[in-house]
Design an enzyme around this catalytic site. Structure first.
Site, mmCIF file in Angstrom:
data_model
loop_
_atom_site.group_PDB
_atom_site.id
_atom_site.type_symbol
_atom_site.label_atom_id
_atom_site.label_comp_id
_atom_site.label_asym_id
_atom_site.label_seq_id
_atom_site.Cartn_x
_atom_site.Cartn_y
_atom_site.Cartn_z
ATOM 1 C CB ILE A 31 -0.952 -0.031 1.218
ATOM 2 C CG1 ILE A 31 -2.182 0.812 0.972
ATOM 3 C CG2 ILE A 31 -0.250 0.352 2.507
ATOM 4 C CD1 ILE A 31 -3.295 0.587 1.996
ATOM 5 C CG ASN A 83 11.961 -5.173 6.970
ATOM 6 O OD1 ASN A 83 13.148 -5.163 6.663
ATOM 7 N ND2 ASN A 83 11.070 -4.372 6.397
ATOM 8 N N GLY A 89 12.928 -3.908 11.799
ATOM 9 C CA GLY A 89 11.976 -2.948 11.247
ATOM 10 C C GLY A 89 10.644 -3.554 10.864
ATOM 11 C CD GLN A 90 7.963 -9.112 11.527
ATOM 12 O OE1 GLN A 90 8.913 -9.514 12.198
ATOM 13 N NE2 GLN A 90 7.024 -9.900 11.064
ATOM 14 C CG HIS A 96 5.608 -9.064 5.291
ATOM 15 N ND1 HIS A 96 5.265 -9.133 6.624
ATOM 16 C CD2 HIS A 96 6.321 -7.932 5.136
ATOM 17 C CE1 HIS A 96 5.735 -8.072 7.261
ATOM 18 N NE2 HIS A 96 6.400 -7.336 6.383
HETATM 19 P P1 5GP Z 1 7.182 -4.508 7.424
HETATM 20 O O1 5GP Z 1 7.334 -3.086 7.894
HETATM 21 O O2 5GP Z 1 6.511 -5.346 8.499
HETATM 22 O O3 5GP Z 1 8.427 -5.131 6.895
HETATM 23 O O4 5GP Z 1 6.223 -4.454 6.179
HETATM 24 C C1 5GP Z 1 4.852 -4.245 6.267
HETATM 25 C C2 5GP Z 1 4.420 -3.673 4.944
HETATM 26 O O5 5GP Z 1 3.011 -3.785 4.849
HETATM 27 C C3 5GP Z 1 4.761 -2.190 4.767
HETATM 28 O O6 5GP Z 1 5.603 -2.029 3.631
HETATM 29 C C4 5GP Z 1 3.400 -1.529 4.599
HETATM 30 O O7 5GP Z 1 3.425 -0.483 3.648
HETATM 31 C C5 5GP Z 1 2.525 -2.679 4.154
HETATM 32 N N1 5GP Z 1 1.130 -2.531 4.534
HETATM 33 C C6 5GP Z 1 0.653 -2.155 5.746
HETATM 34 N N2 5GP Z 1 -0.699 -2.169 5.739
HETATM 35 C C7 5GP Z 1 -1.066 -2.573 4.500
HETATM 36 C C8 5GP Z 1 -2.345 -2.787 3.881
HETATM 37 O O8 5GP Z 1 -3.417 -2.627 4.481
HETATM 38 N N3 5GP Z 1 -2.342 -3.200 2.583
HETATM 39 C C9 5GP Z 1 -1.185 -3.405 1.892
HETATM 40 N N4 5GP Z 1 -1.298 -3.795 0.619
HETATM 41 N N5 5GP Z 1 0.031 -3.222 2.449
HETATM 42 C C10 5GP Z 1 0.088 -2.812 3.730
#
Ligand code: 5GP
Ligand code: ZN
Length: 110
Positions: A31, A83, A89-90, A96
């Site tokens: 997103i 992450n 930075g998770q 994912h």
């Molecule tokens: P992290 O920070 O845990 O490595 O990655 C989480 C990712 O999920 C971030 O890049 C963030 O932009 C994405 N994200 C968070 N909420 C949503 C959502 O509701 N939909 C989508 N498609 N991505 C999301």
């Protein structure tokens, strides 16, 4: 009902721009993209992070990744990021892999 954001995407309770899906894996566009192409590859089962990942599911994620690279015509290279935890930075605690492409990536990461 699960409170996990990505479980809700798996269950289609919140919308996502899905680019790949099979029995075990779903991939959708981030997103808040940080590269021209930014796709998240996740297992449909809730695993918190890469430490919970076993070989069978890792293979499924890897197969999905390879299919995505072909499908999205990612020809100039890419970066895969998982992450993990606070220092990693998770922010979403459902495993994912970020598949980032479409520009040169810097090193070291921030
Ligand atoms: P992290 O920070 O845990 O490595 O990655 C989480 C990712 O999920 C971030 O890049 C963030 O932009 C994405 N994200 C968070 N909420 C949503 C959502 O509701 N939909 C989508 N498609 N991505 C999301
Ligand atoms: Zn989940």
């Amino acid at each position: 009902m699960s409170e996990c954001l990505f479980c809700k995407i798996v269950e289609k309770k919140i919308p996502a721009n899905v680019v790949f899906e099979n029995e075990h894996i779903v991939a959708f566009r981030d997103i808040n993209p940080v590269a021209p192409q930014h796709i998240l590859v996740i297992p449909k089962t809730h695993l918190e992070n890469i430490l919970d990942l076993d070989g069978a599911m890792a293979n499924r994620m890897l197969d999905a990744l390879k299919q995505l690279v072909a499908q999205e015509k990612i020809e100039k290279g890419f970066r895969v990021v998982a992450n993990t935890g606070e220092h990693g930075g998770q922010t979403v605690y459902h495993l994912h892999w970020h598949l980032l492409s479409g520009r040169h990536m810097g090193w070291p990461p921030g």
